[in-house]
Design an enzyme around this catalytic site. Structure first.
Site, PDB file in Angstrom:
ATOM      1  CB  SER A  18      -0.909   0.008   1.230  1.00  0.00           C
ATOM      2  OG  SER A  18      -1.532   1.269   1.305  1.00  0.00           O
TER       3      SER A  18
ATOM      4  CG  HIS B  89      -3.876  -1.406  -1.694  1.00  0.00           C
ATOM      5  ND1 HIS B  89      -4.988  -2.144  -2.053  1.00  0.00           N
ATOM      6  CD2 HIS B  89      -4.285  -0.612  -0.682  1.00  0.00           C
ATOM      7  CE1 HIS B  89      -6.019  -1.801  -1.285  1.00  0.00           C
ATOM      8  NE2 HIS B  89      -5.616  -0.862  -0.439  1.00  0.00           N
TER       9      HIS B  89
ATOM     10  CG  MET C  93     -11.328   3.525   1.977  1.00  0.00           C
ATOM     11  SD  MET C  93      -9.768   3.461   2.868  1.00  0.00           S
ATOM     12  CE  MET C  93      -8.635   3.559   1.495  1.00  0.00           C
TER      13      MET C  93
ATOM     14  CG  MET D 216     -11.957  -2.545   4.723  1.00  0.00           C
ATOM     15  SD  MET D 216     -10.414  -2.223   3.840  1.00  0.00           S
ATOM     16  CE  MET D 216      -9.466  -1.361   5.080  1.00  0.00           C
TER      17      MET D 216
ATOM     18  CG  HIS E 290      -9.296   0.414  -0.715  1.00  0.00           C
ATOM     19  ND1 HIS E 290      -8.736   0.188   0.533  1.00  0.00           N
ATOM     20  CD2 HIS E 290     -10.640   0.398  -0.524  1.00  0.00           C
ATOM     21  CE1 HIS E 290      -9.690   0.049   1.422  1.00  0.00           C
ATOM     22  NE2 HIS E 290     -10.854   0.178   0.817  1.00  0.00           N
TER      23      HIS E 290
ATOM     24  CG  MET F 274      -8.345   7.395   2.557  1.00  0.00           C
ATOM     25  SD  MET F 274      -7.352   7.447   4.046  1.00  0.00           S
ATOM     26  CE  MET F 274      -6.668   5.782   4.016  1.00  0.00           C
TER      27      MET F 274
ATOM     28  CG  ASP G  44      -5.182   2.605   0.801  1.00  0.00           C
ATOM     29  OD1 ASP G  44      -6.102   1.816   0.574  1.00  0.00           O
ATOM     30  OD2 ASP G  44      -4.116   2.266   1.369  1.00  0.00           O
TER      31      ASP G  44
ATOM     32  CG  ASP H 208      -6.491  -2.741   2.812  1.00  0.00           C
ATOM     33  OD1 ASP H 208      -5.372  -2.540   3.318  1.00  0.00           O
ATOM     34  OD2 ASP H 208      -7.125  -1.878   2.191  1.00  0.00           O
TER      35      ASP H 208
HETATM   36  C1  DX5 Z   1      -6.599   1.594   5.419  1.00  0.00           C
HETATM   37  C2  DX5 Z   1      -6.084   1.350   4.033  1.00  0.00           C
HETATM   38  C3  DX5 Z   1      -5.027   0.315   3.989  1.00  0.00           C
HETATM   39  C4  DX5 Z   1      -3.747   0.750   4.661  1.00  0.00           C
HETATM   40  C5  DX5 Z   1      -2.962  -0.472   5.063  1.00  0.00           C
HETATM   41  O1  DX5 Z   1      -7.624   2.516   5.374  1.00  0.00           O
HETATM   42  O2  DX5 Z   1      -7.133   0.904   3.199  1.00  0.00           O
HETATM   43  O3  DX5 Z   1      -4.764  -0.101   2.656  1.00  0.00           O
HETATM   44  O4  DX5 Z   1      -2.963   1.552   3.808  1.00  0.00           O
HETATM   45  O5  DX5 Z   1      -1.892  -0.059   5.842  1.00  0.00           O
HETATM   46  P1  DX5 Z   1      -1.234  -1.014   6.937  1.00  0.00           P
HETATM   47  O6  DX5 Z   1      -0.739  -2.204   6.222  1.00  0.00           O
HETATM   48  O7  DX5 Z   1      -0.157  -0.154   7.518  1.00  0.00           O
HETATM   49  O8  DX5 Z   1      -2.310  -1.370   7.941  1.00  0.00           O
HETATM   50 ZN    ZN Z   2      -6.614  -0.044   1.260  1.00  0.00          ZN
END
Ligand code: DX5
Ligand code: ZN
Length: 223
Positions: A8, A33, A68, A137, A66, A37, A35, A175
């Site tokens: 990620s 990956h 969010m 998750m 991903h 947000m 993320d 994840d």
């Molecule tokens: C959380 C993200 C994850 C995060 C994982 O909201 O969707 O993908 O980056 O990070 P680690 O592996 O540090 O928990």
């Molecule tokens: Zn993620």
């Protein structure tokens, strides 16, 4: 099938993002990956299209994006344009999930649905054959570096049984809080894709950590 590793990028150093992506290119990682947000669906804001485009420009690996974000159907085309290969939306953020999944696939991306820790896997039962990926998750989304929620293990086992019963092509991605300490257990439970942020980017040797994550279970596969 051999499992996939998706580091990620959220945990990377954005001051040297090209070097970080190049490191992943040189490693045993399978996907990057990414993320996204929005500060509404989750209490944090990460980055948007220009950053994804920059990662895409440098990456030799597919981008596993991903989302969010609330109502992700508003931006599917933009994420395709930015370089998403796999596009995952949250079940909790979609009013018309079935339609959104079809639209992602029509745009030529693989379609994923992510479930928050409290969301029962039965809620994807009626769309499971349409999904390339279900992302469980294993932390509450919004931040990297959180503690793994153990209930993800029985949830993975249950989801794997559903996928097998229905003969669906769906991969299970885990994840949040994933690392060398729980990877083997997750793979035994039925996981196909492991996302790891802090475990990779905060490691002394990220390339070696990715190799270790990738080679877990190798002996089992070779016999
Ligand atoms: C959380 C993200 C994850 C995060 C994982 O909201 O969707 O993908 O980056 O990070 P680690 O592996 O540090 O928990
Ligand atoms: Zn993620």
């Amino acid at each position: 099938m051999k499992h996939l590793i998706a580091p990620s990028i959220l945990a990377a150093d954005f001051g040297k993002i090209y070097e970080e992506v190049e490191m992943l290119n040189q490693s045993a990682a399978d996907w990057v990956h990414v993320d996204v947000m929005d500060g509404s669906f989750v209490p944090n804001i990460s980055f948007g299209f220009p950053v994804i485009k920059a990662i895409k420009k440098k990456s030799k690996l597919p981008l596993d994006v991903h989302l969010m974000i609330d109502a992700p159907e508003r931006y599917l085309n933009e994420f395709k344009e930015a370089g998403a290969d796999v596009l995952t939306v949250h079940l909790e953020a979609c009013t018309h999930l079935h339609r959104t999944i079809q639209q992602i696939k029509e745009l030529g991306m693989k379609a994923g649905v992510a479930l928050n820790p409290h969301t029962n896997i039965d809620l994807v039962s009626d769309v499971i054959e349409d999904l390339d990926l279900v992302c469980l998750m294993s932390v509450n989304p919004g931040f990297g570096g959180q503690k793994f929620i153990y209930n993800t293990i029985p949830k993975t086992i249950k989801l794997k049984a559903l996928i097998e019963t229905r003969n669906a092509p769906t991969k299970i991605e885990i994840d949040g809080g994933v690392g060398l300490q729980n990877a083997e257990k997750l793979l035994q439970s039925g996981a196909d894709v492991l996302v790891a942020g802090s475990a990779v980017f905060k490691a002394e040797d990220p390339i070696e950590t990715i190799s270790k994550l990738k080679s877990i279970g190798k002996d089992i596969y070779m016999v």
